[in-house]
Design a protein around this motif. Structure first.
Motif, short mmCIF file in Angstrom:
data_model
loop_
_atom_site.label_atom_id
_atom_site.label_comp_id
_atom_site.label_asym_id
_atom_site.label_seq_id
_atom_site.Cartn_x
_atom_site.Cartn_y
_atom_site.Cartn_z
N UNK A 1 0.98 -0.94 0.16
CA UNK A 1 0.05 -0.29 0.04
C UNK A 1 0.81 1.04 0.25
N UNK A 2 2.14 1.22 0.80
CA UNK A 2 3.02 3.06 0.50
C UNK A 2 4.10 2.05 -0.19
N UNK A 3 4.02 1.24 -1.48
CA UNK A 3 5.15 1.51 -1.97
C UNK A 3 4.61 2.03 -3.53
N UNK A 4 5.71 2.59 -4.40
CA UNK A 4 5.73 3.34 -6.05
C UNK A 4 4.71 2.62 -6.86
N UNK A 5 4.17 3.29 -6.71
CA UNK A 5 3.16 2.32 -8.32
C UNK A 5 4.14 2.74 -9.57
N UNK A 6 3.61 1.78 -10.88
CA UNK A 6 4.19 1.45 -11.44
C UNK A 6 3.29 0.76 -12.85
N UNK A 7 4.09 1.45 -14.09
CA UNK A 7 3.21 0.36 -14.95
C UNK A 7 4.35 -0.47 -15.66
N UNK A 8 3.75 -1.11 -16.94
CA UNK A 8 4.10 -1.77 -17.78
C UNK A 8 4.45 -1.86 -19.32
N UNK A 9 4.60 -1.19 -20.28
CA UNK A 9 4.96 -0.72 -21.37
C UNK A 9 5.02 -1.85 -22.46
N UNK A 10 4.89 -1.70 -23.03
CA UNK A 10 4.75 -3.27 -24.02
C UNK A 10 4.17 -2.96 -25.68
N UNK A 11 5.47 -2.81 -26.34
CA UNK A 11 4.86 -2.38 -28.07
C UNK A 11 4.45 -3.42 -28.99
N UNK A 12 3.80 -3.34 -29.41
CA UNK A 12 2.51 -4.44 -30.30
C UNK A 12 2.05 -3.77 -31.74
N UNK A 13 3.03 -4.67 -33.00
CA UNK A 13 2.54 -4.39 -34.57
C UNK A 13 1.08 -5.23 -34.90
N UNK B 1 -1.31 -0.48 -7.91
CA UNK B 1 0.13 -0.46 -7.68
C UNK B 1 0.50 -0.64 -9.27
N UNK B 2 -0.61 -1.21 -9.57
CA UNK B 2 0.23 -1.87 -11.28
C UNK B 2 -1.13 -2.00 -12.40
N UNK B 3 -0.48 -1.61 -13.73
CA UNK B 3 -1.03 -1.35 -14.93
C UNK B 3 -0.39 -1.73 -15.87
N UNK B 4 -0.61 -2.56 -16.77
CA UNK B 4 -0.13 -2.97 -17.52
C UNK B 4 -0.99 -2.92 -18.85
N UNK B 5 0.55 -1.85 -20.06
CA UNK B 5 -0.42 -1.39 -21.59
C UNK B 5 0.72 -1.96 -22.64
N UNK B 6 -0.43 -2.40 -23.58
CA UNK B 6 0.04 -3.01 -24.49
C UNK B 6 0.12 -1.76 -25.91
N UNK B 7 1.10 -1.66 -26.60
CA UNK B 7 0.49 -0.64 -27.39
C UNK B 7 0.46 -1.17 -28.95
N UNK B 8 -1.03 -1.59 -29.18
CA UNK B 8 -1.15 -1.93 -30.11
C UNK B 8 -1.37 -1.96 -31.34
N UNK B 9 -0.52 -1.06 -32.04
CA UNK B 9 -1.05 0.26 -32.66
C UNK B 9 -2.08 0.10 -33.60
N UNK B 10 -2.27 -0.56 -34.66
CA UNK B 10 -3.06 -1.26 -35.62
C UNK B 10 -4.30 -1.97 -34.86
N UNK B 11 -4.79 -2.00 -33.58
CA UNK B 11 -6.05 -2.47 -33.24
C UNK B 11 -7.48 -2.67 -33.45
N UNK B 12 -7.38 -0.87 -33.86
CA UNK B 12 -8.14 -0.60 -34.63
C UNK B 12 -8.79 -1.19 -36.02
#
Length: 389
Positions: free
Chosen positions: A10-22, A172-183
């Motif tokens: 509850x007191x740790x730094x929040x962070x995210x992970x970012x992965x690129x996908x085409x 505290x954690x979010x994972x974002x995947x950049x799927x550029x052409x997903x739309x």
């Protein structure tokens, strides 16, 4: 090396992970697994040869679920077979599974932070009374292996949880995947889009960012950066944010453009960049809160803004050339960079497992340079950019 003390979740730094996908493979299809190349070797045969023990264990589990003949698996357990192969190939599913260990690790650590020794002992006694519903592997024996591997089943550890652990982990954690052409993939009814949706459905901390192209006139188009997730209550994909871009996204190099458009959707104090050829371990995920404490310590006159993390490349076993490339990365990214950092104090940045101080880089143009030809290798310029500014 002295590891920093780990605070409570509850007191740790929040962070995210970012992965690129085409447009790479998300999940191996039935046709891909069975189709043979010019040498007469299929992907499944290759994986069976490389991971012989894993395949024997997998088939043993399948026979416990009344699979008599090996050919039956293509009909009754096709999803399990595709997942088994995808978790051993270079697919997006494998990388996502590895990064989601952070979510599982934080849930377990949050439980341990708020539990007394008596609570744990009582929970263990309750688990002993569950009986046949929970197998030796800690999963519900009535749930299919595909659900087990995706974390959708109720593990024995989940029976101990009090209910607040999931909320703490999601904060505290979010994972974002950049799927550029997903739309565009959704508009074309591409199988990749269905597999990405399936992936979101079974990973609640997962978010997908993509570029949406909208026609507003004969020759005019508007471009939006969109962030979506899968809503478990509504049982459908929902949009979280939709940000209009000034123009077409791909003006410079494709990979850094994809990275910079999606970084606005990350959350927390730090962001870790991960490539699609990288995996993670649960044991490593347990140490993430220790790593983030490094941001609070001074090294010289400043606190660090980029933390180097060892790169785990899982494609080293594919061939002798892949092994050589993996060893080269270990030498340059891990060993060489440590020498540059200490004692030389001249390390900039190289390696996609590195963790960035998110606020520092959001206010300095992002973590990638995107100019064509000039910034072909976008990685190293993050350190240059921060130092010069």
């Amino acid at each position: 090396m002295n590891i920093p003390h780990a605070p409570q979740v509850e007191k740790m730094m929040a962070f995210s992970v970012l992965t690129l996908y085409y447009n790479e493979e998300v999940l191996y299809s039935k046709e891909q697994l069975r189709t043979k190349n010019e040498d007469g070797i299929s992907i499944l045969y290759y994986l069976q040869t490389i991971y012989d023990d894993d395949w024997k264990n997998f088939m043993e589990r399948m026979r416990q679920e009344r699979i008599v003949k090996d050919d039956e698996i293509w009909i009754t357990k096709l999803r399990d077979l595709r997942l088994w192969a995808s978790y051993r190939g270079q697919t997006l599913f494998r990388t996502v599974r590895g990064m989601m260990y952070y979510h599982r690790a934080l849930k377990m650590l949050a439980f341990l932070d708020s539990s007394l020794e008596m609570d744990i002992r009582e929970g263990i006694r309750e688990l002993g009374s569950v009986g046949e519903d929970v197998g030796l592997d800690g999963f519900n024996s009535k749930v299919s292996p595909s659900s087990r591997s995706l974390g959708g089943a109720s593990s024995s550890l989940n029976l101990l949880f009090k209910g607040h652990e999931k909320g703490v982990s999601l904060m505290k954690f979010t994972y974002a995947v950049a799927c550029q052409i997903y739309g565009a993939q959704k508009d074309k009814k591409d199988s990749h889009a269905e597999e990405i949706l399936y992936m979101m459905k079974h990973n609640e901390a997962l978010r997908v960012a993509y570029v949406n192209e909208v026609s507003v006139g004969r020759d005019e188009k508007e471009y939006y950066s969109v962030l979506v997730k899968y809503d478990q209550q509504l049982q459908k994909e929902v949009k979280i944010y939709r940000v209009q871009l000034l123009g077409q996204l791909k003006l410079g190099e494709g990979k850094p453009e994809n990275q910079n458009h999606a970084i606005i959707f990350t959350r927390g104090d730090a962001v870790q960049t991960i490539d699609m050829n990288q995996d993670n371990h649960f044991e490593v995920a347990l140490k993430m809160r220790n790593l983030l404490e490094e941001y609070k310590h001074y090294y010289g006159i400043q606190k660090p803004t980029i933390l180097g993390v060892r790169e785990h490349i899982f494609t080293g076993s594919v061939s002798s050339l892949a092994w050589f490339m993996s060893a080269r990365e270990t030498s340059f990214v891990t060993l060489g960079q440590r020498v540059l950092a200490n004692p030389l104090k001249i390390r900039m940045y190289y390696g996609h497992p590195d963790v960035f101080n998110r606020f520092c880089f959001l206010t300095r143009g992002g973590i990638s340079k995107v100019s064509r030809v000039v910034n072909i290798s976008e990685d190293i310029f993050a350190g240059f950019n921060y130092t010069l500014r």
